[in-house]
Design a protein around this motif. Sequence first.
Motif, PDB file in Angstrom:
ATOM      1  N   PRO A   3      -2.348   5.107   0.386  1.00 12.03           N
ATOM      2  CA  PRO A   3      -1.106   4.070   0.318  1.00 12.03           C
ATOM      3  C   PRO A   3      -0.325   4.217  -0.918  1.00 12.03           C
ATOM      4  O   PRO A   3      -0.739   4.802  -1.676  1.00 12.03           O
ATOM      5  CB  PRO A   3      -1.690   2.676   0.391  1.00 12.03           C
ATOM      6  N   LEU A   4       0.999   3.811  -0.690  1.00  6.34           N
ATOM      7  CA  LEU A   4       1.907   4.041  -1.881  1.00  6.34           C
ATOM      8  C   LEU A   4       1.710   3.011  -2.969  1.00  6.34           C
ATOM      9  O   LEU A   4       1.164   1.795  -2.507  1.00  6.34           O
ATOM     10  CB  LEU A   4       3.456   3.883  -1.296  1.00  6.34           C
ATOM     11  N   LEU A  57       9.257  -2.346   2.104  1.00  7.11           N
ATOM     12  CA  LEU A  57       8.186  -2.977   2.726  1.00  7.11           C
ATOM     13  C   LEU A  57       6.919  -2.477   2.150  1.00  7.11           C
ATOM     14  O   LEU A  57       5.892  -2.839   1.434  1.00  7.11           O
ATOM     15  CB  LEU A  57       7.893  -3.456   3.988  1.00  7.11           C
ATOM     16  N   ARG A  58       6.613  -1.174   2.402  1.00  4.51           N
ATOM     17  CA  ARG A  58       5.345  -0.139   2.131  1.00  4.51           C
ATOM     18  C   ARG A  58       5.257  -0.452   0.458  1.00  4.51           C
ATOM     19  O   ARG A  58       4.083  -0.077   0.035  1.00  4.51           O
ATOM     20  CB  ARG A  58       5.746   0.961   2.350  1.00  4.51           C
ATOM     21  N   LEU A  59       6.116  -0.518  -0.279  1.00  3.53           N
ATOM     22  CA  LEU A  59       6.114  -0.774  -1.859  1.00  3.53           C
ATOM     23  C   LEU A  59       5.985  -2.034  -2.198  1.00  3.53           C
ATOM     24  O   LEU A  59       5.879  -1.983  -3.493  1.00  3.53           O
ATOM     25  CB  LEU A  59       7.440   0.019  -2.363  1.00  3.53           C
ATOM     26  N   ARG A  78       6.655  -8.868  12.797  1.00  4.24           N
ATOM     27  CA  ARG A  78       6.961  -8.708  11.130  1.00  4.24           C
ATOM     28  C   ARG A  78       5.499  -9.149  10.427  1.00  4.24           C
ATOM     29  O   ARG A  78       5.410  -8.496   9.475  1.00  4.24           O
ATOM     30  CB  ARG A  78       7.790  -9.905  10.860  1.00  4.24           C
ATOM     31  N   ILE A  79       4.840  -9.754  10.968  1.00  5.11           N
ATOM     32  CA  ILE A  79       3.303 -10.335  10.163  1.00  5.11           C
ATOM     33  C   ILE A  79       2.456  -8.841  10.357  1.00  5.11           C
ATOM     34  O   ILE A  79       1.937  -8.414   9.432  1.00  5.11           O
ATOM     35  CB  ILE A  79       2.507 -11.303  11.014  1.00  5.11           C
ATOM     36  N   LEU A  80       2.337  -8.205  11.611  1.00  4.31           N
ATOM     37  CA  LEU A  80       1.514  -7.083  11.718  1.00  4.31           C
ATOM     38  C   LEU A  80       2.085  -5.879  10.915  1.00  4.31           C
ATOM     39  O   LEU A  80       1.313  -5.216  10.071  1.00  4.31           O
ATOM     40  CB  LEU A  80       1.529  -6.750  12.952  1.00  4.31           C
ATOM     41  N   HIS A  84      -0.213  -4.208   8.078  1.00  2.69           N
ATOM     42  CA  HIS A  84      -0.758  -2.846   8.118  1.00  2.69           C
ATOM     43  C   HIS A  84      -0.143  -2.211   6.801  1.00  2.69           C
ATOM     44  O   HIS A  84      -1.065  -1.264   6.451  1.00  2.69           O
ATOM     45  CB  HIS A  84       0.067  -2.348   9.336  1.00  2.69           C
ATOM     46  N   ARG A  85       0.690  -2.577   6.265  1.00  2.00           N
ATOM     47  CA  ARG A  85       1.122  -2.089   4.917  1.00  2.00           C
ATOM     48  C   ARG A  85       0.610  -2.557   3.694  1.00  2.00           C
ATOM     49  O   ARG A  85       0.941  -2.317   2.543  1.00  2.00           O
ATOM     50  CB  ARG A  85       2.875  -1.975   4.827  1.00  2.00           C
ATOM     51  N   GLY A  86      -0.265  -3.407   3.827  1.00  6.09           N
ATOM     52  CA  GLY A  86      -1.149  -3.988   2.597  1.00  6.09           C
ATOM     53  C   GLY A  86      -0.122  -5.063   1.903  1.00  6.09           C
ATOM     54  O   GLY A  86      -0.426  -5.189   0.694  1.00  6.09           O
ATOM     55  N   VAL A  87       0.850  -5.551   2.737  1.00  8.22           N
ATOM     56  CA  VAL A  87       1.677  -6.541   2.067  1.00  8.22           C
ATOM     57  C   VAL A  87       1.183  -8.054   2.562  1.00  8.22           C
ATOM     58  O   VAL A  87       0.887  -8.326   3.528  1.00  8.22           O
ATOM     59  CB  VAL A  87       3.021  -6.296   2.679  1.00  8.22           C
TER      60      VAL A  87
END
Length: 127
Positions: A3-4, A57-59, A78-80, A84-87
């Motif tokens: 992950p970033l 979002l990933r960051l 939006r939730i998923l 999924h990106r750890g947010v």
Amino acid sequence: PGPLPKTIDFTFGFSNVSKIAFRANLYKELKELNIPFTYKGPEEDSLLPVEDYNHLLRLSKYTYLIPSYCPDACSLIRILEAQHRGVKVLAHPSCNFTRINTPVHKHVLDQIEIVEPKHLKERIYDH
């Protein structure tokens, strides 16, 4: 690759800012809180390309879910996307989770935290 790194505190995207009173008020409230956030573009009603939004979002550490255009629904996508990106998903108290409040989605809903807009800044920066 893994992950970033989470280099952005808060990414939040929404559209039709000036056309819908709730969204216009929320935009003003977030600006007054002086929380750096990314919305759908540099102008109130411009659109940020979805690829750019997804990269931000990933960051990010946090995002905010607001009520859908349809009052009896919420944006499961939006939730998923965020989870999924750890947010961490923070949600506006008036979000309606009735349609997805099922045993199948329990693990998704259990990770959402309800936060009034006026408390976002302390929630984002005090944790």
